[in-house]
Design a protein around this motif. Sequence first.
Motif, PDB file in Angstrom:
ATOM      1  N   LYS A  18     -29.351  -4.207   0.299  1.00 57.49           N
ATOM      2  CA  LYS A  18     -28.143  -4.389   1.106  1.00 57.49           C
ATOM      3  C   LYS A  18     -27.065  -5.063   0.267  1.00 57.49           C
ATOM      4  O   LYS A  18     -27.352  -5.684  -0.751  1.00 57.49           O
ATOM      5  CB  LYS A  18     -28.468  -5.312   2.292  1.00 57.49           C
ATOM      6  CG  LYS A  18     -29.333  -4.654   3.355  1.00 57.49           C
ATOM      7  CD  LYS A  18     -29.137  -5.358   4.701  1.00 57.49           C
ATOM      8  CE  LYS A  18     -29.725  -4.546   5.830  1.00 57.49           C
ATOM      9  NZ  LYS A  18     -31.175  -4.706   5.939  1.00 57.49           N
ATOM     10  N   GLY A  19     -25.837  -4.971   0.746  1.00 57.00           N
ATOM     11  CA  GLY A  19     -24.708  -5.654   0.119  1.00 57.00           C
ATOM     12  C   GLY A  19     -24.586  -5.278  -1.348  1.00 57.00           C
ATOM     13  O   GLY A  19     -24.693  -4.111  -1.711  1.00 57.00           O
ATOM     14  N   GLN A  20     -24.436  -6.301  -2.185  1.00 51.07           N
ATOM     15  CA  GLN A  20     -24.251  -6.049  -3.628  1.00 51.07           C
ATOM     16  C   GLN A  20     -25.487  -5.458  -4.286  1.00 51.07           C
ATOM     17  O   GLN A  20     -25.401  -4.848  -5.345  1.00 51.07           O
ATOM     18  CB  GLN A  20     -23.894  -7.354  -4.322  1.00 51.07           C
ATOM     19  CG  GLN A  20     -22.473  -7.809  -4.050  1.00 51.07           C
ATOM     20  CD  GLN A  20     -22.032  -8.849  -5.061  1.00 51.07           C
ATOM     21  OE1 GLN A  20     -22.822  -9.717  -5.423  1.00 51.07           O
ATOM     22  NE2 GLN A  20     -20.789  -8.775  -5.502  1.00 51.07           N
ATOM     23  N   LEU A  21     -26.648  -5.678  -3.637  1.00 47.07           N
ATOM     24  CA  LEU A  21     -27.901  -5.167  -4.213  1.00 47.07           C
ATOM     25  C   LEU A  21     -28.200  -3.731  -3.779  1.00 47.07           C
ATOM     26  O   LEU A  21     -29.203  -3.154  -4.178  1.00 47.07           O
ATOM     27  CB  LEU A  21     -29.068  -6.074  -3.808  1.00 47.07           C
ATOM     28  CG  LEU A  21     -29.004  -7.493  -4.355  1.00 47.07           C
ATOM     29  CD1 LEU A  21     -30.141  -8.331  -3.807  1.00 47.07           C
ATOM     30  CD2 LEU A  21     -29.052  -7.470  -5.900  1.00 47.07           C
ATOM     31  N   ARG A  22     -27.326  -3.185  -2.934  1.00 41.95           N
ATOM     32  CA  ARG A  22     -27.569  -1.836  -2.431  1.00 41.95           C
ATOM     33  C   ARG A  22     -27.558  -0.834  -3.583  1.00 41.95           C
ATOM     34  O   ARG A  22     -26.645  -0.832  -4.416  1.00 41.95           O
ATOM     35  CB  ARG A  22     -26.474  -1.476  -1.428  1.00 41.95           C
ATOM     36  CG  ARG A  22     -26.747  -0.205  -0.656  1.00 41.95           C
ATOM     37  CD  ARG A  22     -25.678  -0.093   0.421  1.00 41.95           C
ATOM     38  NE  ARG A  22     -26.025   0.911   1.397  1.00 41.95           N
ATOM     39  CZ  ARG A  22     -25.298   1.991   1.621  1.00 41.95           C
ATOM     40  NH1 ARG A  22     -24.182   2.201   0.946  1.00 41.95           N
ATOM     41  NH2 ARG A  22     -25.667   2.859   2.543  1.00 41.95           N
TER      42      ARG A  22
END
Length: 232
Positions: A18-22
């Motif tokens: 999710k988010g930046q780690l998506r």
Amino acid sequence: MTNQPVISIQNLNHYFGKGQLRKQVLYDINLEINAGEIIIMTGPSGSGKTTLLTLVGGLRSAQEGRLRVLGRELCGANAQQLTLARRSNGYIFQAHNLHGSLSALQNVRMGLELHKSITPAEMKRRSAEMLELVGLGNRVNYYPDDLSGGQKQRVAIARALVSHPKMVLADEPTAALDSKSGRDVVNLMHNLAKEQACTILLVTHDNRILDIADRIVYMEDGKLAKAPATVG
Ligand SMILES: Nc1ncnc2c1ncn2[C@@H]1O[C@H](COP(=O)(O)OP(=O)(O)OP(=O)(O)O)[C@@H](O)[C@H]1O
């Protein structure tokens, strides 16, 4: 073979995190698989093969695109719908996931336990018959610890096929086997699948078994391509 697509995948994308780690792992996958076809999916490690297999099998939920399996749309399906979808499938994984405290017969019986209409006596009869078919008629009461790798994998195949599923999903079913056991195991899957008109989607790195496929698809960097080499 009826030539009805049992699996129809259109513009399927998949992301982990999710988010930046998506991170996107599947890109615009399009694939149709007909009833009774044996499809082998191959390609480099990390290219997304297992992810696609688990989406088709309803083992994780599809996020974007269309994924129709045995008449059900799995993209956006809820947990209950995925549970129902999983009941139509047999699964064979590398680590065969047999229960160590159950005999070969009891492990195979597990493949029937979701099917409430079958009596216990009938479950036992069918499980014993399937073990006979995979060449383990003399091992029905053995526990997994007392079976070889190839025999364990044959128990897993018997468990996957005992309910006569419309579809079998297999991930590296021969990875832990020597070449003779690997060949025996895929021949068995091939014969049983053709007799039961079952569709098989099989992920493998094992080049020795490519010849059982009706069609080979190749995955690279999350994208599906035609196999670089065709099978004669
Ligand atoms: N649960 C997860 N969470 C985050 N990333 C994941 C997860 N599962 C897989 N990935 C990543 O998704 C990508 C595709 O992995 P996948 O296991 O589908 O590839 P594969 O082609 O089956 O590889 P292999 O042949 O080694 O089994 C990889 O970059 C992997 O690190």
